[in-house]
Every structure is written in C-alpha cells, then in structure tokens.
Design an enzyme around this catalytic site. Structure first.
Site, PDB file in Angstrom:
ATOM      1  N   TYR A 145     -16.860 -32.300  71.125  1.00  8.07           N
ATOM      2  CA  TYR A 145     -15.748 -31.364  71.318  1.00  8.07           C
ATOM      3  C   TYR A 145     -14.512 -32.073  71.901  1.00  8.07           C
ATOM      4  O   TYR A 145     -13.369 -31.755  71.544  1.00  8.07           O
ATOM      5  CB  TYR A 145     -16.166 -30.205  72.221  1.00  8.07           C
ATOM      6  CG  TYR A 145     -17.126 -29.240  71.550  1.00  8.07           C
ATOM      7  CD1 TYR A 145     -16.775 -28.603  70.365  1.00  8.07           C
ATOM      8  CD2 TYR A 145     -18.375 -28.964  72.097  1.00  8.07           C
ATOM      9  CE1 TYR A 145     -17.644 -27.724  69.739  1.00  8.07           C
ATOM     10  CE2 TYR A 145     -19.254 -28.079  71.478  1.00  8.07           C
ATOM     11  CZ  TYR A 145     -18.872 -27.466  70.303  1.00  8.07           C
ATOM     12  OH  TYR A 145     -19.728 -26.597  69.687  1.00  8.07           O
TER      13      TYR A 145
HETATM   14  C1  LIG Z   1     -22.754 -32.251  67.815  1.00 12.92           C
HETATM   15  C2  LIG Z   1     -22.887 -32.145  66.279  1.00 12.92           C
HETATM   16  C3  LIG Z   1     -22.466 -30.758  65.829  1.00 12.92           C
HETATM   17  C4  LIG Z   1     -21.961 -33.204  65.653  1.00 12.92           C
HETATM   18  O1  LIG Z   1     -21.975 -33.044  64.231  1.00 12.92           O
HETATM   19  P1  LIG Z   1     -21.665 -34.296  63.247  1.00 12.92           P
HETATM   20  O2  LIG Z   1     -21.508 -33.769  61.875  1.00 12.92           O
HETATM   21  O3  LIG Z   1     -22.697 -35.327  63.451  1.00 12.92           O
HETATM   22  O4  LIG Z   1     -20.280 -34.782  63.856  1.00 12.92           O
HETATM   23  P2  LIG Z   1     -19.104 -35.544  63.059  1.00 12.92           P
HETATM   24  O5  LIG Z   1     -19.692 -36.497  62.078  1.00 12.92           O
HETATM   25  O6  LIG Z   1     -18.157 -34.535  62.519  1.00 12.92           O
HETATM   26  O7  LIG Z   1     -18.441 -36.349  64.283  1.00 12.92           O
HETATM   27  C5  LIG Z   1     -17.132 -36.096  64.751  1.00 12.92           C
HETATM   28  C6  LIG Z   1     -16.876 -36.857  66.027  1.00 12.92           C
HETATM   29  O8  LIG Z   1     -17.613 -36.282  67.113  1.00 12.92           O
HETATM   30  C7  LIG Z   1     -18.050 -37.328  67.997  1.00 12.92           C
HETATM   31  N1  LIG Z   1     -19.524 -37.393  67.962  1.00 12.92           N
HETATM   32  C8  LIG Z   1     -20.371 -36.820  67.075  1.00 12.92           C
HETATM   33  N2  LIG Z   1     -21.671 -37.102  67.392  1.00 12.92           N
HETATM   34  C9  LIG Z   1     -21.624 -37.872  68.480  1.00 12.92           C
HETATM   35  C10 LIG Z   1     -22.626 -38.502  69.278  1.00 12.92           C
HETATM   36  N3  LIG Z   1     -23.927 -38.401  68.983  1.00 12.92           N
HETATM   37  N4  LIG Z   1     -22.222 -39.235  70.364  1.00 12.92           N
HETATM   38  C11 LIG Z   1     -20.905 -39.362  70.674  1.00 12.92           C
HETATM   39  N5  LIG Z   1     -19.907 -38.809  69.927  1.00 12.92           N
HETATM   40  C12 LIG Z   1     -20.261 -38.064  68.865  1.00 12.92           C
HETATM   41  C13 LIG Z   1     -17.447 -38.627  67.463  1.00 12.92           C
HETATM   42  O9  LIG Z   1     -16.173 -38.794  68.036  1.00 12.92           O
HETATM   43  C14 LIG Z   1     -17.319 -38.314  65.985  1.00 12.92           C
HETATM   44  O10 LIG Z   1     -16.343 -39.068  65.315  1.00 12.92           O
HETATM   45  P3  LIG Z   1     -16.756 -40.509  64.662  1.00 12.92           P
HETATM   46  O11 LIG Z   1     -17.998 -40.289  63.850  1.00 12.92           O
HETATM   47  O12 LIG Z   1     -15.552 -40.864  63.838  1.00 12.92           O
HETATM   48  O13 LIG Z   1     -16.996 -41.413  65.828  1.00 12.92           O
HETATM   49  C15 LIG Z   1     -24.340 -32.460  65.802  1.00 12.92           C
HETATM   50  O14 LIG Z   1     -24.743 -33.720  66.321  1.00 12.92           O
HETATM   51  C16 LIG Z   1     -25.374 -31.409  66.223  1.00 12.92           C
HETATM   52  O15 LIG Z   1     -25.594 -30.440  65.513  1.00 12.92           O
HETATM   53  N6  LIG Z   1     -26.034 -31.662  67.383  1.00 12.92           N
HETATM   54  C17 LIG Z   1     -27.074 -30.757  67.889  1.00 12.92           C
HETATM   55  C18 LIG Z   1     -26.512 -29.426  68.329  1.00 12.92           C
HETATM   56  C19 LIG Z   1     -25.284 -29.527  69.241  1.00 12.92           C
HETATM   57  O16 LIG Z   1     -25.220 -30.363  70.135  1.00 12.92           O
HETATM   58  N7  LIG Z   1     -24.307 -28.629  68.993  1.00 12.92           N
HETATM   59  C20 LIG Z   1     -23.048 -28.576  69.756  1.00 12.92           C
HETATM   60  C21 LIG Z   1     -23.098 -27.684  70.943  1.00 12.92           C
HETATM   61  S1  LIG Z   1     -23.681 -26.051  70.674  1.00 12.92           S
END
Ligand SMILES: CC(C)(COP(=O)(O)OP(=O)(O)OC[C@H]1O[C@@H](n2cnc3c(N)ncnc32)[C@H](O)[C@@H]1OP(=O)(O)O)[C@@H](O)C(=O)NCCC(=O)NCCS
Length: 165
Positions: A145
């Site tokens: 976020y």
């Molecule tokens: C958090 C979550 C929604 C991220 O989704 P994603 O599709 O993997 O994220 P994106 O590929 O769009 O990443 C966007 C940016 O977010 C940040 N980010 C995403 N995952 C990250 C991680 N594991 N650690 C650190 N930064 C992270 C990075 O800045 C990333 O940009 P980059 O890939 O260019 O470095 C996913 O990991 C998830 O569903 N996690 C479990 C549930 C959760 O935590 N939900 C959120 C709170 S309810």
C-alpha cells in the site's frame, strides 16, 4: 506475463465464480472469499469485485471489498486535520484485497487497487468521501500500500489512508 485490460476482467462477485482453489497465503482471506463473501454482498455490508482471466472467466485470481466507513479527524496527520471539520470524515474502506499466489508479483494487486481507487473516485462524485482507507494484514501488505502512496493513520487499528484525488 503481466496483467492489464486485455488479459483480465474485474467484475462483481457472482455465483458463477469459482473460489475453491483460491490461495493468497493468508488463511483468513482465503476462507473469507470462499465462505463469507457472498453473505456480505447479500447483507449489503460490502461490495466485492473479483479479477478473472479473459480466457478462463470462472476462476477467481484476485478480489477486493469496498464498504463505506468513517475516519476520526484526529487519526489524520495534523496538516489534514486542521483543514477538516471535527466530526467523522466519510471514507471508502478497501477492507480486504488479495491475489492468488500463482499470479503474485506480476502487477495484479496493483491493477485491483487502482480499480478500487477508480471506483471510489466515481462514487465520491455522488456521495461525498474524502479518503480511501485500507486494512493491511502485515508488513508486506503495508509495503504494497505504501508503494501506492498510502500513509499510516494514527489510530490503534494501524489502518492506512489515501486522500481521494
Ligand atoms: C499484497 C498483495 C495484494 C500484492 O499483490 P501483487 O500482485 O503481488 O503486487 P504487485 O505485483 O502489484 O506489486 C506492486 C508493488 O507492491 C509492493 N509489493 C508487493 N508485494 C510485496 C512484497 N512481498 N514485499 C514488499 N513489497 C511488495 C512492491 O513495491 C511492488 O512493486 P514492484 O513489484 O515493482 O517492486 C499480494 O501479495 C497478496 O494478496 N498478499 C496476501 C494478502 C494481503 O496481504 N492482502 C493485502 C492486505 S488485506
């Protein structure tokens, strides 16, 4: 492959959507989309949007929830609080957002969050809302976020917020 308008669709959760195989790495979010999400929609406590691949339109690859909420002005940074009335500020809450692990780190989470912001901006033209609030479940979620410009609220819930542009 990364995700975009040509490869995925974002649509309201419906009975045709298969959620049985959804795994995001957090059991409570997996259980939520499988067992509770439909009930929240029926009761009117959340609107739920799912992402599906255009070439596999039943399988849920990600989801987010949107509900109305309020923020206590004293939880906002002082420079914002000063400009606002003292009563609770209307907000949109992205209570839950998750993507299936099989498609992690390919931009789908970003596409879903951008869509939630877009939907909120559209709704705010009709029903006033000043901020979008999210409920990060852990530090990884906070980093996700924060990459979008969300900042921490000061209250005990450790929520984060983004002013509605
Ligand atoms: C958090 C979550 C929604 C991220 O989704 P994603 O599709 O993997 O994220 P994106 O590929 O769009 O990443 C966007 C940016 O977010 C940040 N980010 C995403 N995952 C990250 C991680 N594991 N650690 C650190 N930064 C992270 C990075 O800045 C990333 O940009 P980059 O890939 O260019 O470095 C996913 O990991 C998830 O569903 N996690 C479990 C549930 C959760 O935590 N939900 C959120 C709170 S309810």
């Amino acid at each position: 492959m990364s995700f975009g308008a040509a490869t995925i669709r974002i649509e309201p959760l419906a009975p045709r959507h298969d959620r049985t195989a959804f795994r995001c790495g957090d059991d409570s979010l997996d259980r939520y989309i499988r067992e509770q999400a439909g009930q929240d929609v029926r009761r009117g406590t959340a609107r739920i949007f799912v992402a599906v691949a255009c070439d596999q339109p039943e399988r849920v690859l990600g989801f987010f929830t949107l509900s109305a909420a309020a923020v206590v002005p004293s939880d906002l940074p002082p420079e914002m609080e000063r400009r606002l009335p003292r009563h609770p500020i209307p907000a949109a809450l992205v209570g839950r957002l998750a993507i299936d692990r099989s498609v992690g780190r390919r931009g789908l989470g970003s596409v879903l969050l951008a869509d939630a912001v877009k939907k909120t901006k559209f709704a705010a033209a009709t029903v006033a809302m000043s901020v979008i609030v999210v409920d990060p479940i852990d530090e990884t979620a906070r980093a996700f976020y924060a990459a979008f410009g969300f900042r921490s609220l000061l209250g005990p819930q450790r929520r984060m917020f983004l002013p509605i542009p």
